[in-house]
Motif scaffolding. Structure first.
Motif, PDB file in Angstrom:
ATOM      1  N   TRP A 158       0.828  -1.206   0.000  1.00 26.14           N
ATOM      2  CA  TRP A 158       0.000   0.000   0.000  1.00 26.14           C
ATOM      3  C   TRP A 158       0.867   1.261   0.000  1.00 26.14           C
ATOM      4  O   TRP A 158       0.568   2.232  -0.717  1.00 26.14           O
ATOM      5  N   ALA A 159       1.942   1.261   0.796  1.00 27.74           N
ATOM      6  CA  ALA A 159       2.804   2.446   0.867  1.00 27.74           C
ATOM      7  C   ALA A 159       3.475   2.708  -0.478  1.00 27.74           C
ATOM      8  O   ALA A 159       3.521   3.852  -0.961  1.00 27.74           O
TER       9      ALA A 159
ATOM     10  N   ALA B 191       3.064   5.954  -3.070  1.00 26.55           N
ATOM     11  CA  ALA B 191       4.173   6.740  -3.613  1.00 26.55           C
ATOM     12  C   ALA B 191       4.138   6.757  -5.135  1.00 26.55           C
ATOM     13  O   ALA B 191       4.446   7.782  -5.766  1.00 26.55           O
ATOM     14  N   THR B 192       3.753   5.633  -5.748  1.00 18.76           N
ATOM     15  CA  THR B 192       3.700   5.567  -7.211  1.00 18.76           C
ATOM     16  C   THR B 192       2.567   6.435  -7.751  1.00 18.76           C
ATOM     17  O   THR B 192       2.720   7.153  -8.745  1.00 18.76           O
ATOM     18  N   ARG B 193       1.413   6.375  -7.100  1.00 24.58           N
ATOM     19  CA  ARG B 193       0.287   7.224  -7.532  1.00 24.58           C
ATOM     20  C   ARG B 193       0.630   8.702  -7.370  1.00 24.58           C
ATOM     21  O   ARG B 193       0.242   9.538  -8.198  1.00 24.58           O
TER      22      ARG B 193
ATOM     23  N   LEU C 113      -1.909   5.501   0.995  1.00 25.85           N
ATOM     24  CA  LEU C 113      -1.029   5.744   2.140  1.00 25.85           C
ATOM     25  C   LEU C 113      -1.805   5.698   3.450  1.00 25.85           C
ATOM     26  O   LEU C 113      -1.276   5.240   4.484  1.00 25.85           O
ATOM     27  N   ASP C 114      -3.034   6.160   3.443  1.00 22.93           N
ATOM     28  CA  ASP C 114      -3.875   6.022   4.646  1.00 22.93           C
ATOM     29  C   ASP C 114      -4.064   4.554   5.005  1.00 22.93           C
ATOM     30  O   ASP C 114      -4.031   4.167   6.182  1.00 22.93           O
TER      31      ASP C 114
ATOM     32  N   LEU D 120       4.715   7.677   6.291  1.00 13.92           N
ATOM     33  CA  LEU D 120       4.395   9.000   6.832  1.00 13.92           C
ATOM     34  C   LEU D 120       5.033  10.098   5.997  1.00 13.92           C
ATOM     35  O   LEU D 120       4.394  11.137   5.707  1.00 13.92           O
ATOM     36  N   ILE D 121       6.278   9.902   5.599  1.00 15.58           N
ATOM     37  CA  ILE D 121       6.953  10.930   4.804  1.00 15.58           C
ATOM     38  C   ILE D 121       6.297  11.059   3.436  1.00 15.58           C
ATOM     39  O   ILE D 121       6.109  12.167   2.913  1.00 15.58           O
TER      40      ILE D 121
END
Length: 813
Positions: free
Chosen positions: A659-660, A664-666, A679-680, A693-694
């Protein structure tokens, strides 16, 4: 009151003890050393006993220990149950405490070492998260990865540390030391992870001085040195011959015993302080002396014992202990070795117990109860009797049969009743499985693989399943071996030895061949060669002229106009390597480990190709899809990255890593709403996930939600205070909010952690310019461009500062 002198009977018993009458020269040499003051040039500080298996090295060390105790020495005895210097020190602490010498400070530090090591391994797992392409400089990341690899704190990379740039390894260790300094409270805690010997050994020296004030001698025994010497020999040399760890009491004597002679390259410079004691089979005179001491003097009987044993001490002692009275008692050309060991024991229950005790690789009372199917009414008696047998050596509270005796016992039982053999091994495997599962409660895989006791239970279970010839036993061991390779060479070596032992003990050629090939590979080139060997054997990788260690992936890179992995080619089988088919999931796991290692070294294109091969074998493995998606993201192949990552989360919605990376890719594709959703989800699964988080903070920045951006960055820094990237991102957020003074503090922190971080210099230069400190700003921007000449944003900032200075100059003119 003067102590009473020993009786004649006591003296005779001492001479008979341990069956070591024939080693009188060695015993007298060792005993005489206590009569020679350390200042005397004839005194020896190190004795090294060496010889082939079966010559009585351990038995002689036990006799040496008894002699040392008679002279009032405090002793410690370490064998292969210790897997490193800290473990050896822990064994010594326990044994010294049992003799009334508690090493309190060393005990405390050993406990702290275990705790800090676990914390560092957890941190290393977090460091496996691929860093962003816009995070720290490529050079800085390579050094950071190299540091983790060189310290063995990054699972799956230890085997590859040897091929990394030594300069990067050194720099990486320095970086990690700085990071751990921020994580731990003291420099001592950091060193307990990075260099435990440097902290523990000086304390050991101090503790030994305390013991030396109360005892005339201290004697340290290190047995099975062919294994323990790999990590002890260099350390012992430093401890004894240099002042690196402080001074040792002169009354310390060290005794080592192994199959190989002393390393002259290391110890040759202090040969006058070392005595080598080579042991071979008994001479005829020595064997006759031992037999005579046992009352065996009839020439026909003695001659037959000599013929059957070849002078091997363990066999001479075993046969002497049976007290043969007539030649017929030993003369039986068709008798097996086992019958020669036990034929004079009249109790059939004891004979059966001795044979059953050979089935496990090691015994304690619990294991013996299962192996011998022994009731509680006779357990103490039978186990106590087995413990006294000449071929049953006690090491670290466990019994191990001597190989010379155990091997024929196993062959006898396997040949006499193949079904009974399999049934008993299945029973042992099941019990070890139960004990293993009991030990697993509430612990994750990382904790289990760091637990030596859990590994012993798993290894024992695997050994007995192999011996029972269970269909899934070999694939299971190979699967575990791949996991063990991720934990480093010591762990991999234990699983390879299980294959070697089971192949030899059960007569299975296929298992023995696996063990031999993998052992050769591990010895030659470490765990990378083990993984290559697994893949070569299965036909997934071709062998090359460079040897197993030189095997490489030769599948073509996936074209970017096709889905990654769909065009991965298979490989033909290597002739002679097809006795057992390697399950696809095991091969895929091995390929994934190779891919991860390439990614750690920054070889993302190669990592993508290798991961495609893994997915060709197991297409629906969510973690493999997530990893390949991340590698594609880093290479900016965002279309294919999204495809892999969306499939990964569909297969495993609880995979926070996927998911993370998807978020980042989206974000990179400009799909902010979808990026925030991904990210949520990642942070709902793993709230303390700094990387996510970053990334979410970057999405918040693009959405204009600066409060949430800064909140996420504050939390990321709190969770990962040793991350230069986190501090720099936080500084950028503060600068964007007009809080440049606070931003400077964040950039300073980032640069303290990574002095080669170009982005932090450029960002600090921008904040300095905002504060009107233009000369300092120019200096920082110049440093950023020196580190990264193609850094367009830094160049633009520098040009803006120069224009401002030119305007000021013109206005002043």
């Amino acid at each position: 009151m003067a102590q009473a002198r020993p009786s004649m009977q006591e003296l005779i018993q001492r001479r008979r003890r341990g069956g070591l009458v024939a080693r009188s020269a060695e015993r007298e040499l060792f005993r005489a050393n206590f009569d020679t003051p350390p200042e005397d040039g004839r005194h020896r500080f190190l004795f090294h006993v060496h010889g082939n298996a079966g010559v009585g090295k351990t038995r002689l060390l036990k006799e040496f220990e008894h002699i040392a105790r008679e002279r009032g020495a405090v002793t410690a005895y370490v064998d292969e149950s210790a897997g490193g210097v800290p473990e050896a020190l822990a064994v010594m602490c326990r044994q010294f405490a049992a003799q009334g010498h508690r090493f309190k400070e060393l005990d405390r530090l050993l406990a702290a070492h275990r705790e800090r090591r676990h914390e560092a391994e957890v941190a290393a797992l977090a460091a496996l998260e691929p860093e962003p392409d816009s995070g720290p400089s490529a050079g800085g990341m390579a050094v950071a990865r190299a540091g983790l690899a060189g310290l063995g704190l990054l699972p799956g990379v230890g085997a590859f540390a040897g091929v990394l740039d030594p300069t990067q390894l050194a720099q990486g260790a320095d970086r990690l030391r700085t990071g751990l300094s921020a994580r731990f409270r003291s420099h001592e805690d950091v060193q307990l992870v990075l260099s435990p010997e440097s902290v523990l050994t000086p304390v050991l020296a101090n503790e030994l001085h305390g013991a030396a004030s109360a005892a005339p001698w201290i004697v340290l025994f290190f047995d099975t040195y062919e294994r323990t010497g790999t990590f002890l020999d260099a350390w012992l040399h430093d401890v004894m011959t240099t002042e690196r760890y402080g001074a040792l009491p002169a009354t310390v004597v060290v005794v080592t015993a192994g199959q190989r002679p002393v390393d002259t390259a290391r110890w040759g410079g202090c040969a006058d302080s070392v005595t080598a004691l080579p042991l071979g089979p008994f001479t005829e005179a020595e064997a006759r002396g031992l037999l005579a001491d046992r009352g065996i003097t009839a020439e026909p009987v003695v001659a037959e014992v000599l013929r059957l044993t070849g002078g091997l001490p363990v066999l001479v002692s075993t046969l002497a202990g049976t007290r043969p009275a007539r030649p017929d008692d030993v003369h039986d050309p068709s008798a097996t070795a086992v019958e020669r060991f036990l034929r004079w024991e009249p109790d059939p229950v004891r004979r059966a117990a001795a044979l059953a005790g050979a089935l496990p690789r090691w015994l304690d009372a619990d294991v013996f109860r299962v192996a011998a199917d022994c009731g509680e009414d006779r357990l103490d008696e039978l186990y106590g009797w087995v413990s006294t047998l000449p071929f049953a050596d006690e090491r670290a509270g466990r019994l191990r049969y001597h190989d010379v005796v155990r091997a024929p016992m196993l062959r006898l039982q396997r040949g006499r009743s193949p079904r009974g053999w399999a049934q008993r091994h299945r029973r042992l495997a099941e019990v070890f499985r139960q004990w293993r599962e009991e030990s697993e409660a509430g612990r994750d895989a990382g904790e289990l693989w760091a637990d030596g006791e859990w590994q012993e239970l798993r290894l024992a279970e695997s050994y007995h399943r192999l011996c029972a010839r269970e269909r899934e036993a070999l694939p299971g061991v190979l699967r575990d071996l791949v996991e063990a390779c991720d934990r480093g060479e010591p762990a991999a070596g234990r699983w390879v030895r299980v294959l070697e032992d089971a192949g030899r003990d059960t007569g299975l050629r296929v298992v023995a061949e696996w063990g031999r090939r993998l052992s050769d590979a591990l010895t030659a080139n470490g765990t990378e060669a083990v993984l290559s060997t697994l893949l070569v054997r299965a036909g997934y990788v071709p062998a090359t002229r460079g040897g197993l260690g030189a095997c490489r992936m030769v599948a073509p890179r996936p074209a970017l106009d096709a889905a990654p992995g769909e065009n991965a080619d298979g490989y033909g089988d290597e002739p002679g390597w097809n006795d057992v088919e390697l399950p696809p999931e095991v091969a895929a796991r091995a390929l994934r480990s190779r891919a991860a290692a390439r990614a750690v070294r920054g070889e993302y294109a190669t990592a993508t190709t290798v991961m495609s091969q893994a997915l060709g074998l197991v297409p629906d493995d969510a973690l493999s899809l997530a990893l390949r998606g991340e590698y594609l993201r880093i290479q900016r192949h965002h279309h294919w990255a999204v495809r892999d990552l969306e499939r990964a989360v569909a297969l495993d919605p609880a995979l926070g890593y996927a998911w993370a990376s998807l978020g980042a890719t989206r974000l990179a594709r400009g799909d902010l709403t979808a990026a925030l959703d991904a990210l949520d989800r990642a942070l709902a699964l793993r709230p303390d996930y700094p990387w996510a988080l970053i990334r979410r903070a970057r999405v918040s920045r693009e959405l204009g939600d600066h409060a949430r951006q800064l909140a996420d960055l504050d939390r990321a820094v709190a969770l990962q205070p040793d991350s230069p990237w986190a501090h720099c991102e936080r500084g950028d957020a503060l600068r964007a909010a007009g809080r440049d003074e606070e931003a400077l503090a964040a950039y300073d922190h980032a640069l303290a952690l990574d002095t080669a971080y170009a982005s932090a210099y450029a960002s600090r230069g921008a904040s300095l310019a905002n504060l009107g400190r233009h000369p300092e700003a120019l200096a920082d921007l110049d440093r950023a461009l020196g580190l990264n000449p193609s850094y367009a944003w830094a160049r633009a900032q520098r040009e803006a500062v120069e224009r401002h200075l030119d305007q000021v100059t013109d206005a002043g003119g």
